[in-house]
Design a protein around this motif. Structure first.
Motif, PDB file in Angstrom:
ATOM      1  N   SER A 218      55.917  17.994 -26.978  1.00  0.00           N
ATOM      2  CA  SER A 218      54.889  19.030 -27.088  1.00  0.00           C
ATOM      3  C   SER A 218      53.762  18.779 -26.092  1.00  0.00           C
ATOM      4  CB  SER A 218      54.353  19.109 -28.504  1.00  0.00           C
ATOM      5  OG  SER A 218      53.624  17.950 -28.781  1.00  0.00           O
ATOM      6  N   LYS A 219      53.489  17.511 -25.794  1.00  0.00           N
ATOM      7  CA  LYS A 219      52.526  17.173 -24.746  1.00  0.00           C
ATOM      8  C   LYS A 219      52.927  15.808 -24.199  1.00  0.00           C
ATOM      9  CE  LYS A 219      48.088  18.122 -23.302  1.00  0.00           C
ATOM     10  NZ  LYS A 219      47.220  19.281 -23.354  1.00  0.00           N
ATOM     11  N   PHE A 220      53.298  15.756 -22.926  1.00  0.00           N
ATOM     12  CA  PHE A 220      53.797  14.496 -22.379  1.00  0.00           C
ATOM     13  C   PHE A 220      52.650  13.493 -22.218  1.00  0.00           C
ATOM     14  CE2 PHE A 220      56.865  17.630 -20.612  1.00  0.00           C
ATOM     15  CZ  PHE A 220      57.941  17.223 -21.376  1.00  0.00           C
ATOM     16  N   LEU A 221      52.949  12.254 -22.565  1.00  0.00           N
ATOM     17  CA  LEU A 221      51.910  11.228 -22.533  1.00  0.00           C
ATOM     18  C   LEU A 221      51.643  10.726 -21.130  1.00  0.00           C
ATOM     19  CD1 LEU A 221      52.935   9.084 -25.592  1.00  0.00           C
ATOM     20  CD2 LEU A 221      50.867  10.437 -25.316  1.00  0.00           C
ATOM     21  N   HIS A 222      52.666  10.760 -20.275  1.00  0.00           N
ATOM     22  CA  HIS A 222      52.544  10.068 -18.994  1.00  0.00           C
ATOM     23  C   HIS A 222      52.698  11.000 -17.808  1.00  0.00           C
ATOM     24  CE1 HIS A 222      56.638  10.577 -20.037  1.00  0.00           C
ATOM     25  NE2 HIS A 222      57.029  10.269 -18.834  1.00  0.00           N
ATOM     26  N   ARG A 223      52.574  12.317 -18.044  1.00  0.00           N
ATOM     27  CA  ARG A 223      52.628  13.309 -16.959  1.00  0.00           C
ATOM     28  C   ARG A 223      53.818  13.102 -16.027  1.00  0.00           C
ATOM     29  NH1 ARG A 223      49.236  17.264 -15.006  1.00  0.00           N
ATOM     30  NH2 ARG A 223      49.334  17.465 -12.758  1.00  0.00           N
ATOM     31  N   PRO A 224      55.037  13.348 -16.520  1.00  0.00           N
ATOM     32  CA  PRO A 224      56.216  13.177 -15.675  1.00  0.00           C
ATOM     33  C   PRO A 224      56.295  14.290 -14.626  1.00  0.00           C
ATOM     34  CG  PRO A 224      56.856  14.175 -17.740  1.00  0.00           C
ATOM     35  CD  PRO A 224      55.393  13.870 -17.853  1.00  0.00           C
ATOM     36  N   LEU A 269      51.585  21.295 -21.118  1.00  0.00           N
ATOM     37  CA  LEU A 269      52.522  20.250 -21.539  1.00  0.00           C
ATOM     38  C   LEU A 269      52.286  18.924 -20.822  1.00  0.00           C
ATOM     39  CD1 LEU A 269      54.040  22.707 -22.797  1.00  0.00           C
ATOM     40  CD2 LEU A 269      56.149  21.619 -22.129  1.00  0.00           C
ATOM     41  N   ASN A 270      51.318  18.908 -19.923  1.00  0.00           N
ATOM     42  CA  ASN A 270      50.970  17.696 -19.166  1.00  0.00           C
ATOM     43  C   ASN A 270      52.140  17.186 -18.317  1.00  0.00           C
ATOM     44  OD1 ASN A 270      49.098  15.800 -18.331  1.00  0.00           O
ATOM     45  ND2 ASN A 270      49.619  14.338 -19.958  1.00  0.00           N
ATOM     46  N   PHE A 271      52.637  18.059 -17.439  1.00  0.00           N
ATOM     47  CA  PHE A 271      53.621  17.572 -16.475  1.00  0.00           C
ATOM     48  C   PHE A 271      53.281  18.127 -15.094  1.00  0.00           C
ATOM     49  CE2 PHE A 271      55.639  21.529 -18.021  1.00  0.00           C
ATOM     50  CZ  PHE A 271      56.033  22.140 -16.845  1.00  0.00           C
TER      51      PHE A 271
HETATM   52  C1  NAG Z   1      48.584  13.410 -19.374  1.00  0.00           C
HETATM   53  O1  NAG Z   1      49.132  12.420 -18.559  1.00  0.00           O
HETATM   54  C2  NAG Z   1      48.214  11.444 -18.087  1.00  0.00           C
HETATM   55  C3  NAG Z   1      48.987  10.460 -17.244  1.00  0.00           C
HETATM   56  O2  NAG Z   1      49.074  10.867 -15.946  1.00  0.00           O
HETATM   57  C4  NAG Z   1      47.535  10.723 -19.221  1.00  0.00           C
HETATM   58  O3  NAG Z   1      46.561   9.838 -18.730  1.00  0.00           O
HETATM   59  C5  NAG Z   1      46.884  11.738 -20.133  1.00  0.00           C
HETATM   60  O4  NAG Z   1      46.358  11.100 -21.262  1.00  0.00           O
HETATM   61  C6  NAG Z   1      47.903  12.774 -20.573  1.00  0.00           C
HETATM   62  N1  NAG Z   1      47.227  13.777 -21.345  1.00  0.00           N
HETATM   63  C7  NAG Z   1      47.470  13.960 -22.626  1.00  0.00           C
HETATM   64  C8  NAG Z   1      46.628  14.999 -23.277  1.00  0.00           C
HETATM   65  O5  NAG Z   1      48.296  13.348 -23.224  1.00  0.00           O
END
Ligand code: NAG
Length: 638
Positions: A218-224, A269-271
């Motif tokens: 739902s929201k990527f943690l590491h921005r793939p 979605l943070n990508f």
């Molecule tokens: C989106 O990805 C970045 C990594 O590049 C991370 O630092 C950030 O916390 C992420 N945002 C969310 C809302 O998870």
């Protein structure tokens, strides 16, 4: 509640070895600890009717599993499967089929795999992907005593499914377990993320802000960085510009509503994403050998994670890829040329309907006839009453608002005349009023509003797109209006043109007025707006009737959990009307000609072209009188 319980023990070739849950005769019994961890993990499952399928590799004693089942009191049903023996792959595919069947009978299934054998776990991961067991609604919990690095082959399957690893460490009676999640689209070397630990004393502790079985899509943690297949279309313009820094000296810029949508999704979605274009610009077609080319093929083979498109929904495509919810629902419409706002030279006839003209003429004959007959029957004849024509002449004079030539001295005749005067007064006033408004308000004709009207008018030819899916549909359909349309080709009333030829055809054939173009609404809007940009006026119209609905959506690999995540964002985007806003900003003129008025008022002098009908009347009238004159001269001479 029906509790389904199914047990399947496949080929028991159990020999000694390391059992994860040793039976009670072993000194160091971890079973109570395992039961407690399981209880805590499963208590986080929010459903009251969840079910569990246990899968072991034959080294775990059956009595331990039963003990677990007894203690956990699983409400929705339990399945216990064991795979052991020589060829685990064949048995695994069989067992996965059974688990899937069980999943259909129960709800909210968790698959619990217990094994200390890395080869077994890897085989299970691979087969569950192949067998489509790991869809997002099915959770997977793998319980093992192996180390993370030994479990590396699981990365691919676990990163794209709703899976967690539970690793036990029971060194010297110090039991501790860690729970891991594999992040989606993370590189192969990436380590799994630890989300929770458990110790007998402290119980379950979450180590991040994530829950157990987190919704990691739902929201990527590491921005793939995802690869997205994209190609030129009306919603997605690709402009190539020269850039010395870019490889090849060229760079592509993506413009339009679909790139806006991608940016919106990427933020949500943070990508980040890289566009990939398909070889030859193909969208997706199935070859006779069953393989797919184009963007659909790239998505099917998982070379890219998203097919941007937007793609038209079709059953054939849906067999190999998953569609998102529709971004846009579009229809086919008819494009025709708008009539010119000119005054018809015969407009002086239009204020009264043909039937009214006929009624007036009938009254002009009937009334004098009645008067003539009555007076000749009941009263002694007067000189003027002998001539019937003279009576008609008198009534016509009243219609043209003239006086009466002959005296009327009988009262009943006077009443007849008075009623006729009243009638003509109303008629002439309404004629004058209507004529005035007809000359001031001009109508613009938009005749072809539906397929039926086009079919019923033999003077118009249809233009359809050559080689499109709809073309194939037209040639195969057996009955109904599309059959009639296809048959119009025999009369030469249907021509096939390619998409590229459309712009030219619109400017020549359609503008001439004897052709109409059948196209998808969004495509027509683009033509109309481009024409408006060039000429500054709305020369074309789109029919009110819509037909052959089309749905457009993005695509992803089958069972990809990315699709539900995208769906959520796309739904909120369409609900907010954002896509139409992006469409409008992309083509600012696209809605200018939408429902352009068909009635306009003008203030201008009338020219001869607007009034020559009147002169025709004068000339024919006077020619007629000349003819009568000749006849009269002839009869006098005789
Ligand atoms: C989106 O990805 C970045 C990594 O590049 C991370 O630092 C950030 O916390 C992420 N945002 C969310 C809302 O998870």
């Amino acid at each position: 509640m029906v509790v389904t319980s199914l047990m399947l023990l496949v080929a028991a070739g159990v020999s000694g070895g390391v059992a994860l849950f040793p039976t009670s005769d072993v000194k160091n019994d971890t079973t109570p600890a395992v039961v407690r961890v399981m209880e805590q993990v499963l208590s986080t499952v929010a459903y009251s009717d969840y079910s569990i399928s246990f899968l072991t590799d034959g080294f775990t004693s059956a009595s331990t599993v039963y003990k677990l089942v007894d203690q956990l009191r699983i409400p929705g049903g339990v399945g216990i499967f064991e795979v052991a023996g020589e060829r685990p792959e064949i048995q695994l595919s069989l067992v996965i089929d059974h688990i899937k069947r069980l999943r259909e009978l129960t709800s909210h299934t968790t698959v619990l795999v217990i094994s200390d054998d890395p080869a077994f776990l890897a085989a299970f991961a691979e087969w569950s992907l192949k067998g489509r067991l790991l869809v997002w609604s099915t959770r997977l919990l793998a319980v093992t005593r192996l180390t993370l690095s030994e479990l590396h082959p699981l990365h691919r399957a676990f990163s794209k499914s709703n899976a967690m690893l539970l690793i036990f460490k029971d060194e010297s009676a110090n039991i501790r377990c860690n729970m891991y999640v594999h992040l989606p689209y993370s590189p192969k070397e990436a380590k799994a993320l630890k989300v929770a630990t458990w110790t007998p004393r402290q119980g379950l502790t979450l180590t991040t802000h994530l829950q157990l079985f987190p919704n990691k899509f739902s929201k990527f943690l590491h921005r793939p960085t995802l690869l997205a297949a994209s190609e030129v279309n009306p919603f997605n313009k690709i402009i190539t510009i020269q850039d010395a820094k870019a490889p090849g000296g060229q760079r592509s810029i993506y413009k339009g509503p679909v790139p806006e949508l991608m940016a919106y999704l990427a933020k949500g979605l943070n990508f980040s994403y890289t566009y990939v274009r398909p070889p030859n610009g193909f969208w997706g077609a199935k070859l006779s050998n069953g393989s797919w080319v184009g963007m659909v093929g790239m998505v099917k083979r998982e070379e890219v994670s998203i097919g941007v498109g937007p793609f038209i929904f079709s059953g054939q495509r849906a067999e190999v890829v998953d569609f998102t919810v529709p971004i846009l629902i579009d229809y086919w419409r008819i494009l025709g040329v708008r009539g010119r706002p000119t005054v018809d030279p015969w407009s002086f006839l239009f204020p009264l309907a043909p039937l009214v003209w006929a009624a007036i003429l009938a009254a002009l004959v009937m009334l004098p006839a009645v008067v003539f007959l009555m007076s000749s029957c009941f009263f002694p004849k007067k000189e003027y009453q002998e001539n019937w024509i003279l009576v008609i002449f008198g009534y016509s004079r009243i219609l043209l608002q003239q006086d009466i030539l002959v005296p009327v001295d009988l009262w009943w005749e006077r009443v007849m005349l008075a009623v006729w005067m009243l009638t003509t007064l109303v008629l002439t006033r309404s004629y004058a009023g209507n004529l005035m408004s007809l000359l001031a308000v001009r109508h613009i004709l938009e005749p072809y509003q539906s397929r039926r009207v086009v079919l019923d008018d033999p003077s118009v030819t249809m233009i359809w797109e050559r080689g499109s899916a709809v073309g194939r549909y037209l040639s195969s359909v057996k009955s109904g209006i599309y059959r009639e349309i296809a048959e119009a080709e025999k009369e030469g009333r249907l021509i096939w043109r390619t998409h590229k030829q459309f712009a030219g055809d619109i400017d020549t054939l359609v503008r001439r007025g004897d052709h109409v173009l059948m196209e998808v609404d969004s495509g027509l809007k683009a033509y109309v707006s481009q024409d408006f940009g060039k000429t500054g006026e709305c020369s074309f119209y789109e029919s009110k009737e819509e037909f052959l609905p089309l749905m457009f959506g993005m695509i992803g690999p089958k069972d990809s959990p990315l699709i539900p995540a995208l769906n959520k964002r796309i739904t909120s985007m369409t609900e907010a009307g954002l896509f139409f806003q992006w469409l409008k900003t992309d083509e600012p003129n696209s809605t200018v000609c939408y429902r352009a008025p068909t009635k306009i008022t003008v203030k201008s002098t009338l020219s001869l072209t607007n009034t020559w009908g009147m002169f025709v009347v004068i000339v024919t009238g006077h020619t007629f009188s000349l003819l009568v004159l000749c006849l009269e001269l002839l009869s006098h001479q005789r």
